[in-house]
Design a protein around this motif. Structure first.
Motif, PDB file in Angstrom:
ATOM      1  N   ASP A 196       1.198  -0.794   0.068  1.00 40.48           N
ATOM      2  CA  ASP A 196       1.821   0.175   0.962  1.00 40.48           C
ATOM      3  C   ASP A 196       0.871   0.592   2.078  1.00 40.48           C
ATOM      4  N   SER A 197      -0.391   0.710   1.774  1.00 39.95           N
ATOM      5  CA  SER A 197      -1.359   1.083   2.805  1.00 39.95           C
ATOM      6  C   SER A 197      -1.569  -0.035   3.812  1.00 39.95           C
ATOM      7  N   ASN A 198      -1.440  -1.280   3.354  1.00 39.88           N
ATOM      8  CA  ASN A 198      -1.560  -2.432   4.252  1.00 39.88           C
ATOM      9  C   ASN A 198      -0.761  -3.586   3.647  1.00 39.88           C
ATOM     10  N   PRO A 199       0.359  -3.978   4.285  1.00 45.03           N
ATOM     11  CA  PRO A 199       1.213  -5.019   3.694  1.00 45.03           C
ATOM     12  C   PRO A 199       0.517  -6.367   3.505  1.00 45.03           C
ATOM     13  N   GLU A 200      -0.582  -6.591   4.226  1.00 45.76           N
ATOM     14  CA  GLU A 200      -1.283  -7.868   4.097  1.00 45.76           C
ATOM     15  C   GLU A 200      -2.318  -7.867   2.978  1.00 45.76           C
ATOM     16  N   SER A 201      -2.472  -6.741   2.305  1.00 48.75           N
ATOM     17  CA  SER A 201      -3.382  -6.702   1.162  1.00 48.75           C
ATOM     18  C   SER A 201      -2.770  -7.479  -0.003  1.00 48.75           C
ATOM     19  N   ALA A 202      -3.623  -7.952  -0.910  1.00 44.24           N
ATOM     20  CA  ALA A 202      -3.180  -8.761  -2.047  1.00 44.24           C
ATOM     21  C   ALA A 202      -3.887  -8.291  -3.313  1.00 44.24           C
ATOM     22  N   VAL A 203      -3.203  -8.453  -4.453  1.00 40.95           N
ATOM     23  CA  VAL A 203      -3.735  -8.018  -5.748  1.00 40.95           C
ATOM     24  C   VAL A 203      -3.567  -9.152  -6.746  1.00 40.95           C
ATOM     25  N   GLY A 204      -4.643  -9.461  -7.491  1.00 41.53           N
ATOM     26  CA  GLY A 204      -4.609 -10.471  -8.545  1.00 41.53           C
ATOM     27  C   GLY A 204      -4.804  -9.824  -9.911  1.00 41.53           C
TER      28      GLY A 204
END
Length: 370
Positions: free
Chosen positions: A42-50
């Motif tokens: 939500d803070s940055n749509p281009e962030s990613a989580v694994g």
């Protein structure tokens, strides 16, 4: 939050079956996975989580950094509890997964959950922290449970070696609270550079994340609006608003309380300027003011025409006594106030004039003897 590529390292050892956290330690971590993912994307749509686990036969990489929450939760559902956690090996694997991220502009961060004893020494963890700092990898560690808190000293040294300014160590004691709620308000997800007026994180309503519970956030927002409106009404009562502004004519009439309309404003007592509604002439001194019994209430007495007046006008036209001038004067004076009686008078006059012409015509024609 900046653009990040984050790896979540979960503790799935046998200690996660404990129920000192709601509902269990492992389920509490599963809820935290969704919270961290939502906050990051939500803070940055281009962030990613694994996602990866640190126990079992060996640490297992479940999902490389992605922005698809469904993919992350699907992989989480396939993980199983069992074995002993291998903390240092898990962080090394997570660091390699971040190194091969697709977007190299993303900052690298590891968020590790520790709820079981760690066999690694403090020196080896400090060495691991320096390695992560050299590779520009930040580390956030969440310790929970009595077993995890026993490692707080060693894990604190690891965080300091990895960069204590941007890396964090959060300790969550057992209790009725949710692990995800504590993380949401912790330095891991809370950005101190963008606080709200209430001191909470940006985009939160009194510490409630709208993304996690939109109905509760909406209810709080509506309650605050109603409280503000009530305070505004108390500061500006209705009575003050009426007297402060320009007085309305009806308000003046009611407040004056005078009888007979003496207190009415001129806008209400003045006669209406309507040509179709005549107004009575002012009565002379000593006049009783009583109208004649044959006076029509809607037509002025001076304009009432009886049958004799109509016949008089008709005869004048029939004799040709100023007939044209009479018609012109009637047309000029009655254009705006012509009524049904005037129309009848004209019709009678025209019919009489036509009859007169017919009589004159018959008199002029010579009569032939049979």
């Amino acid at each position: 939050m900046p653009l990040e590529s984050c790896m979540l390292v979960l503790d799935n050892s046998e200690y996660m079956r404990n129920g000192d956290y709601t509902p269990t330690r492992f389920q509490a971590q599963a809820q935290a996975v969704s919270t961290v993912f939502t906050a990051k994307t939500d803070s940055n749509p281009e962030s990613a989580v694994g996602l990866m686990t640190m126990a079992g036969k060996s640490p297992s990489l479940l999902v490389t950094p992605t922005n698809d929450l469904g993919k992350l939760l699907s992989a989480l559902g396939k993980s199983a509890i069992g074995g002993i956690s291998d903390f240092s090996t898990s962080l090394s694997i997570a660091q390699l997964a971040l190194k091969h991220r697709e977007n190299k502009n993303q900052r690298q961060r590891i968020v590790a959950f520790v709820g079981s004893p760690i066999e690694d020494t403090q020196d080896s963890l400090v060495k691991l922290g320096k390695k992560l700092r050299k590779n520009n990898v930040l580390v956030d560690i969440v310790v929970f449970g009595d077993e995890g808190m026993e490692n707080e000293g060693k894990l604190g040294a690891l965080v300091d070696a990895a960069g204590g300014g941007e890396s964090h160590l959060v300790s969550v004691p057992p209790g009725p609270h949710l692990l995800s709620d504590i993380i949401l308000t912790s330095p891991i997800l809370y950005d101190p550079e963008r606080p709200t007026a209430e001191g909470g994180a940006e985009g939160m309503e009194d510490g409630i994340d709208p993304n996690m519970d939109p109905e509760l956030a909406m209810a709080i927002r509506m309650s605050l609006q109603e409280a503000a409106e009530t305070a505004a009404r108390q500061q500006h009562p209705v009575g003050e608003s009426v007297t402060a502004g320009p007085a309305h004519p009806i308000t003046e009439h009611v407040s004056s309380g005078s009888a007979g309309g003496a207190g009415l404003p001129s806008s209400l007592t003045a006669p209406l300027d309507n040509p179709f509604i005549p107004h009575p002439e002012p009565s002379a001194p000593g006049d009783s003011g009583v109208l004649p019994p044959d006076h029509h209430p809607s037509i002025p007495h001076s304009e009432e025409e009886d049958e004799e007046e109509m016949l008089r006008r008709a005869m004048a036209l029939s004799r040709g006594e100023g007939g044209d001038d009479f018609l012109m004067a009637e047309a000029e004076g009655d254009d705006d106030e012509e009524d049904e009686e005037a129309a009848i008078a004209r019709a009678i006059a025209m019919s009489l004039e036509e009859a007169k012409h017919e009589d004159n015509k018959e008199e002029k024609e010579p009569r032939t003897e049979p």
